[in-house]
Design a protein around this motif. Sequence first.
Motif, PDB file in Angstrom:
ATOM      1  N   ARG A 116     -12.763   8.368   4.434  1.00  0.00           N
ATOM      2  CA  ARG A 116     -11.773   8.210   4.091  1.00  0.00           C
ATOM      3  C   ARG A 116     -11.372   9.641   3.986  1.00  0.00           C
ATOM      4  O   ARG A 116      -9.992  10.375   4.026  1.00  0.00           O
ATOM      5  N   GLU A 117     -12.315  10.991   3.697  1.00  0.00           N
ATOM      6  CA  GLU A 117     -12.261  12.185   3.273  1.00  0.00           C
ATOM      7  C   GLU A 117     -12.033  12.906   4.477  1.00  0.00           C
ATOM      8  O   GLU A 117     -11.369  14.173   4.892  1.00  0.00           O
ATOM      9  N   THR A 146      -7.458  11.880   7.875  1.00  0.00           N
ATOM     10  CA  THR A 146      -5.638  12.644   6.940  1.00  0.00           C
ATOM     11  C   THR A 146      -4.944  12.895   8.117  1.00  0.00           C
ATOM     12  O   THR A 146      -5.212  13.061   8.692  1.00  0.00           O
TER      13      THR A 146
END
Length: 252
Positions: A218-219, A222
């Motif tokens: 999830r990091e 983006t």
Amino acid sequence: MTLLQIKTLTVRRGECPVVDRASLSIAAGECVGLIGPNGAGKTSLLRGALGLLPYEGTSTLAALPAKERAAQAAWLPQKREIAWPMSVERVVALGRLPYLARGMVLSPADQTAVDAALTRMGLLNFRTRLATALSGGEQARVLIARTLAQDTPLLMADEPIAGLDPAAQIATLQVFETLAREGRAVLTSLHDLTLAARYCTRLVMIGAGRIIADGPPREVLTPDRLAQVFRLHAEVLDTPQGPVVQPLGVLT
């Protein structure tokens, strides 16, 4: 326990660096997805880390003698073809070659590893069939099973789910996820960003030969990075099963 460490790894095509001073480490218990557009350097990074391409910098695997390296890391290349009309079981048993002296036959432990690999890939009912008579997707599963039979601490795979149907893609990544949970590690290049986010504990995003991001899915995933690296306008949606990447358009 670190199973692979590369530092400032550079792989060149002529004078042009297709991998440019990449550094990363892979530890036991990780399933790491290597993501990036076509031509980003994913395959060259994997092959350079294994010492299969000339490289600059350091790689703990590439520095090992070939036999020792084969006991530490199994390799599934992107190009997969079964040329000889052998049974599925015999093809999978080739994964045991690093442990056999010349002329030796499979030991009970070797056969157990072969049977386990066939089971993991859902191929027990295929074991006596000629591998060359199978479909392309089935042959791909056989070659993944051969890699699993090698039973190494680290598995490195270049686009292993390419050409597989959706169910087989998920089943394969579930196997990789299980290997990591068992204390081994997987480093694999993937193009399906949603599946990569769902089944990998960590993603390494590479663009133009350089590592752009390295961290939890999830990091890494983006909208800004997807635009920068993939030239993709996309939304990243959070779901109970993990992030879902929804492409919306191509940036020009």
